[in-house]
Enzyme design. Structure first.
Site, PDB file in Angstrom:
ATOM      1  N   HIS A  18       0.848  -1.193   0.000  1.00 25.37           N
ATOM      2  CA  HIS A  18       0.000   0.000   0.000  1.00 25.37           C
ATOM      3  C   HIS A  18       0.880   1.238   0.000  1.00 25.37           C
ATOM      4  O   HIS A  18       2.112   1.151  -0.004  1.00 25.37           O
ATOM      5  CB  HIS A  18      -1.001  -0.030   1.163  1.00 25.37           C
ATOM      6  CG  HIS A  18      -0.372  -0.159   2.531  1.00 25.37           C
ATOM      7  ND1 HIS A  18       0.544   0.743   3.019  1.00 25.37           N
ATOM      8  CD2 HIS A  18      -0.531  -1.088   3.511  1.00 25.37           C
ATOM      9  CE1 HIS A  18       0.909   0.392   4.239  1.00 25.37           C
ATOM     10  NE2 HIS A  18       0.287  -0.728   4.557  1.00 25.37           N
ATOM     11  N   CYS A 126       0.638  -9.961  20.319  1.00 27.44           N
ATOM     12  CA  CYS A 126      -0.153  -9.347  19.238  1.00 27.44           C
ATOM     13  C   CYS A 126       0.426  -9.826  17.923  1.00 27.44           C
ATOM     14  O   CYS A 126       1.603  -9.551  17.634  1.00 27.44           O
ATOM     15  CB  CYS A 126      -0.099  -7.824  19.308  1.00 27.44           C
ATOM     16  SG  CYS A 126      -0.814  -7.082  17.822  1.00 27.44           S
ATOM     17  N   HIS A 147      -3.060  -2.041  16.625  1.00 24.36           N
ATOM     18  CA  HIS A 147      -3.918  -2.876  15.768  1.00 24.36           C
ATOM     19  C   HIS A 147      -5.358  -2.979  16.274  1.00 24.36           C
ATOM     20  O   HIS A 147      -6.202  -3.559  15.598  1.00 24.36           O
ATOM     21  CB  HIS A 147      -3.292  -4.263  15.609  1.00 24.36           C
ATOM     22  CG  HIS A 147      -1.979  -4.204  14.886  1.00 24.36           C
ATOM     23  ND1 HIS A 147      -0.775  -4.087  15.541  1.00 24.36           N
ATOM     24  CD2 HIS A 147      -1.697  -4.189  13.576  1.00 24.36           C
ATOM     25  CE1 HIS A 147       0.194  -4.009  14.649  1.00 24.36           C
ATOM     26  NE2 HIS A 147      -0.323  -4.074  13.448  1.00 24.36           N
ATOM     27  N   LYS A 296      -6.464   7.403   9.108  1.00 21.87           N
ATOM     28  CA  LYS A 296      -5.553   6.259   9.146  1.00 21.87           C
ATOM     29  C   LYS A 296      -6.059   5.193   8.161  1.00 21.87           C
ATOM     30  O   LYS A 296      -7.254   4.925   8.095  1.00 21.87           O
ATOM     31  CB  LYS A 296      -5.530   5.702  10.577  1.00 21.87           C
ATOM     32  CG  LYS A 296      -4.408   4.709  10.776  1.00 21.87           C
ATOM     33  CD  LYS A 296      -4.280   4.295  12.233  1.00 21.87           C
ATOM     34  CE  LYS A 296      -3.292   3.131  12.313  1.00 21.87           C
ATOM     35  NZ  LYS A 296      -3.152   2.553  13.611  1.00 21.87           N
TER      36      LYS A 296
HETATM   37  N1  MSP Z   1       8.186  -6.708   8.742  1.00 21.78           N
HETATM   38  C1  MSP Z   1       8.279  -5.614   9.621  1.00 21.78           C
HETATM   39  C2  MSP Z   1       9.590  -4.863   9.430  1.00 21.78           C
HETATM   40  C3  MSP Z   1      10.814  -5.707   9.609  1.00 21.78           C
HETATM   41  S1  MSP Z   1      12.258  -4.761   9.284  1.00 21.78           S
HETATM   42  C4  MSP Z   1      13.511  -5.763   9.760  1.00 21.78           C
HETATM   43  C5  MSP Z   1       7.132  -4.653   9.362  1.00 21.78           C
HETATM   44  N2  MSP Z   1       6.490  -4.795   8.194  1.00 21.78           N
HETATM   45  S2  MSP Z   1       5.241  -3.893   7.712  1.00 21.78           S
HETATM   46  O1  MSP Z   1       4.858  -4.404   6.420  1.00 21.78           O
HETATM   47  O2  MSP Z   1       4.235  -3.855   8.725  1.00 21.78           O
HETATM   48  O3  MSP Z   1       5.783  -2.441   7.583  1.00 21.78           O
HETATM   49  C6  MSP Z   1       6.888  -2.186   6.726  1.00 21.78           C
HETATM   50  C7  MSP Z   1       7.257  -0.721   6.770  1.00 21.78           C
HETATM   51  O4  MSP Z   1       6.183   0.050   6.237  1.00 21.78           O
HETATM   52  C8  MSP Z   1       7.502  -0.232   8.197  1.00 21.78           C
HETATM   53  O5  MSP Z   1       8.641   0.593   8.261  1.00 21.78           O
HETATM   54  C9  MSP Z   1       6.254   0.564   8.506  1.00 21.78           C
HETATM   55  O6  MSP Z   1       6.469   1.625   9.399  1.00 21.78           O
HETATM   56  C10 MSP Z   1       5.911   1.094   7.131  1.00 21.78           C
HETATM   57  N3  MSP Z   1       4.500   1.464   7.043  1.00 21.78           N
HETATM   58  C11 MSP Z   1       3.421   0.659   7.145  1.00 21.78           C
HETATM   59  N4  MSP Z   1       2.301   1.428   7.060  1.00 21.78           N
HETATM   60  C12 MSP Z   1       2.646   2.729   6.902  1.00 21.78           C
HETATM   61  C13 MSP Z   1       1.962   3.935   6.681  1.00 21.78           C
HETATM   62  N5  MSP Z   1       0.661   4.025   6.665  1.00 21.78           N
HETATM   63  N6  MSP Z   1       2.714   5.033   6.439  1.00 21.78           N
HETATM   64  C14 MSP Z   1       4.090   4.998   6.359  1.00 21.78           C
HETATM   65  N7  MSP Z   1       4.750   3.892   6.581  1.00 21.78           N
HETATM   66  C15 MSP Z   1       4.064   2.770   6.973  1.00 21.78           C
HETATM   67  O7  MSP Z   1       6.892  -3.790  10.195  1.00 21.78           O
END
Ligand code: MSP
Length: 518
Positions: A18, A126, A147, A296
């Protein structure tokens, strides 16, 4: 500065990418491209995080195996990054064989040296966060604050990592290196979290979590997904310590991550590295979160925006405008927002009206008045050149603090100053008054500054920058420190048919359809 190693977080593959995932990859790509203009060798790592209970559950709910789910979704991430021109060096998947073997060895080493021990434990897990939560961090209703789901009560005998042993060393490192965690205001949050840090569970019982890397010599436990995931930053380089890439690139210059996973990167990861006797990354840059129309993003609200749908809906040939908008959407480390209207307005104003038109008008006048030729007498003192080279320094300083929006504003203010210079010096009036040398000087001065602008905008808008450079006969591979604001060569520069707008205003009718929500 000759080599630069930069990483993103690796994304969970329980769904498609996304706009939030895209935001981070765009920020990282822009930083990587900027440093490619300052040093010879940039290594940019990204990838996917594929183990853990969340993936296991999602696959089960879709009636497919976890591996099938991972293969399908990892490909979607790769396709999206291709569409966004994310020019990574390597894409790691935590299900890659070499990674799994290296993680087993890392775990085994920590176990053998006594940093990992076995312990019975009951806690609240979680699966969204893939971690145990402290009861005091739950909402009033006992939900995970991120979450909004009730964590599961887990009672297992697990392996534990002696995080508490490294607490003081981590606090010292953060205090001694104020630029370790950026932006700096985040460091206090981490220091607060460190206050009551305890040893952490680093494995799960295989009876509960089957989809993970096995602990060597213990087929009842799988390795905790965060040890697995964080290790990607070194396994991708072929860690052990003797691998050539590891020797060349570690320690990392910056881990680019979201603010929600700062604890894992600035507490757990440094502790693992200290236990492995490895140097710590130089910077951890925690960006903010992207909301959609100030809300969000969430599946239940149905407002999750796919980055490729934005490109499709606006019928964009290149991802440049979207990259520019995202990379400049929020001040360093703060939350940003995406809205179709704001996107359209901002990129039309900055990229089409200000920057694109400036180049187009100037080249058109050069063709109209001089048949596209720059004469020797047009190369004269250029008062704008000083501002342009000053902007290069300011932009570099911003990038050193990962201030991409701030750097973007500086570039646009150089564009604005150049537009003002054109307006003030009115080359069309000079031509009318037959002051042709002065007219040619004004146009050439502007084109010289446009070469600097092309170079500075390149990390954000690589395709637009290439189009600009082609029309200016400017070598875009020029390093930032070698820019002179005097690159335009005497002689024929361009013919009428070679002038092409570098960015067309987004078609408002198309834009009004709005980006597809999934
Ligand atoms: N798998 C873990 C990260 C492991 S790193 C060794 C994870 N994955 S995630 O898919 O949930 O998120 C990946 C990245 O996308 C994270 O840095 C997270 O902060 C970022 N984001 C997820 N949703 C986001 C937004 N809505 N806005 C900006 N960044 C966001 O966490």
């Amino acid at each position: 500065m000759n080599r630069y190693y930069i990483t993103t977080a690796i994304d969970y593959v329980n769904g498609a990418p996304h706009i939030g995932h895209a935001y981070e990859k765009i920020l990282t790509d822009v930083i990587a491209r900027h440093y490619s203009q300052r040093c010879d060798d940039v290594y940019f790592l990204t990838g996917t995080d594929e183990h853990g209970i969340k993936i296991q559950k999602t696959a089960a709910s879709q009636g497919i195996t976890p591996k099938e789910l991972c293969d399908m979704n990892a490909q979607k991430f790769k396709d999206a990054w291709k569409a966004l021109d994310i020019d990574y060096t390597k894409f790691i998947r935590t299900t890659d064989d070499y990674h799994e073997v290296a993680v087993q060895h890392i775990f085994d080493k920590l176990l053998k040296q006594g940093d990992i021990y076995k312990h019975s434990y009951e806690g609240l897990y979680c699966s969204g966060c893939e971690c145990f939560l402290n009861p005091k961090d739950l909402t009033e209703d006992g939900l995970c604050p991120d979450h909004l789901k009730k964590p599961e009560v887990v009672k297992e005998e697990n392996y534990f990592f002696k995080l508490s042993k490294y607490k003081d060393a981590i606090i010292k490192h953060i205090k001694d290196h104020p630029d370790f965690i950026l932006p700096e205001f985040r460091a206090n949050e981490v220091l607060n979290q460190l206050e009551d840090i305890q040893d952490i569970s680093v494995s799960r019982a295989k009876s509960n979590v089957q989809w993970g890397i096995d602990v060597l010599g213990d087929d009842e436990q799988s390795i905790y997904v965060w040890i697995d995931a964080l290790s990607n930053y070194i396994t991708a380089l072929g860690y052990d310590e003797n691998s050539d890439d590891f020797k060349k690139y570690w320690p990392c210059d910056v881990h680019v991550i979201g603010k929600d996973i700062l604890k894992f990167h600035s507490i757990y990861w440094p502790a693992f590295l200290m236990a492995l006797d490895l140097p710590l990354p130089k910077h951890i840059f925690a960006h903010g979160w992207i909301t959609i129309d100030e809300t969000k993003m969430s599946k239940s609200l149905g407002n999750v925006v796919s980055p490729t749908s934005v490109l499709e809906n606006f019928n964009m040939e290149y991802p440049d405008a979207f990259r520019y908008y995202m990379a400049t959407s929020a001040p360093c480390g703060r939350d940003g927002n995406y809205s179709d209207d704001d996107f359209k307005e901002k990129v039309n104003a900055h990229l089409a009206n200000s920057m694109g038109n400036l180049l187009n008008r100037t080249l058109s006048m050069l063709v109209k008045y001089f048949d596209g030729e720059v004469k020797a007498e047009f190369k004269a003192e250029n008062l704008l050149a000083k501002k342009a080279l000053g902007t290069v320094q300011i932009v570099k300083n911003h990038f050193d603090n990962f201030e991409l929006a701030e750097a973007g504003l500086e570039i646009i203010s150089l564009v604005d100053a150049t537009n003002k210079y054109v307006q003030d010096n009115a080359p069309w009036t000079l031509a009318k008054e037959e002051k042709m040398v002065e007219c040619g000087q004004v146009l050439t001065n502007v084109l010289d500054v446009m070469c600097v602008i092309a170079s500075l905008i390149y990390p954000y808008c690589p395709n637009i920058a290439k189009d600009m450079a082609r029309q200016l006969s400017f070598d875009l591979s020029t390093k930032l420190d070698d820019l002179t604001a005097d690159s335009i060569k005497v002689g024929k520069l361009i013919s009428k048919e070679d002038i092409k707008p570098v960015f067309l205003r987004l078609d408002s009718e198309l834009a009004d359809k709005g980006s597809k929500k999934s």
